[in-house]
Design a protein around this motif. Sequence first.
Motif, short mmCIF file in Angstrom:
data_model
loop_
_atom_site.label_atom_id
_atom_site.label_comp_id
_atom_site.label_asym_id
_atom_site.label_seq_id
_atom_site.Cartn_x
_atom_site.Cartn_y
_atom_site.Cartn_z
N LEU A 197 -5.96 -0.98 -5.51
CA LEU A 197 -5.32 -1.09 -4.19
C LEU A 197 -5.25 -2.55 -3.74
O LEU A 197 -4.21 -2.99 -3.22
CB LEU A 197 -6.11 -0.28 -3.15
N ALA A 255 -1.78 -4.77 -3.31
CA ALA A 255 -1.48 -5.32 -1.98
C ALA A 255 -1.30 -6.83 -2.04
O ALA A 255 -0.43 -7.39 -1.36
CB ALA A 255 -2.59 -4.95 -1.00
N ARG A 265 6.63 -3.30 1.73
CA ARG A 265 5.43 -3.09 0.94
C ARG A 265 5.00 -1.61 0.98
O ARG A 265 5.46 -0.85 1.83
CB ARG A 265 4.28 -3.96 1.47
N ILE A 302 1.86 -0.56 1.53
CA ILE A 302 0.69 -0.30 2.39
C ILE A 302 1.00 0.50 3.67
O ILE A 302 0.21 1.38 4.03
CB ILE A 302 -0.06 -1.63 2.68
N TYR A 318 1.19 4.05 2.66
CA TYR A 318 -0.13 4.57 2.33
C TYR A 318 -0.89 4.98 3.59
O TYR A 318 -1.54 6.03 3.63
CB TYR A 318 -0.94 3.50 1.58
N TYR A 348 -9.45 -3.92 3.66
CA TYR A 348 -8.30 -4.73 3.23
C TYR A 348 -8.42 -6.17 3.72
O TYR A 348 -8.18 -7.13 2.98
CB TYR A 348 -7.00 -4.12 3.76
N THR A 398 -2.59 -5.93 7.27
CA THR A 398 -2.50 -4.47 7.42
C THR A 398 -1.44 -4.11 8.45
O THR A 398 -1.17 -4.89 9.37
CB THR A 398 -3.85 -3.87 7.84
#
Length: 389
Positions: free
Chosen positions: A44, A48, A61, A63, A66, A95, A102
């Motif tokens: 992950l 990222a 992206r 993320i 997700y 993260y 994020t």
Amino acid sequence: MSIAQDPRMEYFLNLKDWKKNTRRKYIADIGLYVECIGKTPSELISEARKEQVATDWMDERQIPRYFKKFINFLDDKKHSKYSQKLTVANVKTFYRCFEIETPSISVKGVPESYYILYEDLPQHEDIRKVISLSNAQYRALFSFMASSGMNYSDATSISVRELILAVNYYFKITKQEKYKVKDLAGLYETCEKVKGIVPVWRMWRFKTSNQHITFSSPESLNFILDYFMEQPPANEEVPIFRKFKKQKKLTYRAVNVYLQKLNEKLGWQDKKIGRFGFVTSKSFRTFFANEMEDEEVFEKHIRLMMGHKQAGVTQNYFKTKAPKMLKSYLEGVHRLTFLEEITVIDNTDDLLLELEKRNEERDEEMKQLRKDLDRALQLKGMESDLNDE
């Protein structure tokens, strides 16, 4: 392989000195995220990082997708909105540890206890029943937690030596140092002679590492000494509240199992505070806050006793005198007493008057110093003028 053994996860967990429960929570929450996405923590982070280098735009992206998928996953598992909020925040922390941006996706939620009314909480009579039905060990612990506002972690971490120091600190701030105690034998002897001792605890909160002062009732001190008669501590370095016939700290599980049995014995098995039992280890701290507030004790003093952090400037510059806080505590201690008649000698007014007198004397000294300094400067100026002539 456990996710805790994953290289990225291992790095994250070793980055800070996490408390045991915090560590477990991170492993559990990131474990759920890994289960949902189907990739290891290392995979992950690598993905990222590559995407963050390749594009500045978050929507290009994976993320954000997700996180959306993860929230739906938690919904399907019947996690409350508040639980989802905390879990998503923990994944974001993971993260960010690796400098990964994020998404702004978040979950709004409040704990179930947010909507609970005062009337739904355990009242004085309920806590009294719990304490009266408890054995000597738990009677001492529960009355101590209810009268000091300490949580389980703080209360069960205190040593016998710290109890002696707390009693001596009471004698110090009430100008009764002739009763100062040297050891446990001296404590028994002094408590026979002097009634109404209110131990003064200078604490570091386990949860926040915040330093504060709080107090515990004379009744709880008597219960602790009764408990010591049944289960004597091996020395002054062991915890006050120990496992049965052992010298180690009483466990969280043991406390909650005991309370669960008491709830059943009192017919409260169907009474709940949110998802939890009617009286839990947290109930005593909540009880302390509400009883003191209902007695109209100064709110700032309540917060200080409970070890709550103050706003930045307030924490840095404004310190409250221990005698002043003791006076506030004595206003409400009768509401934190359950089985004994209360006998407390309140001489805090005299102490505060003495402090005010000292401050006034200090002010007069400062005024005189300023006058002397002004006079010296004037003389120096006159001398300089004469030299110029």
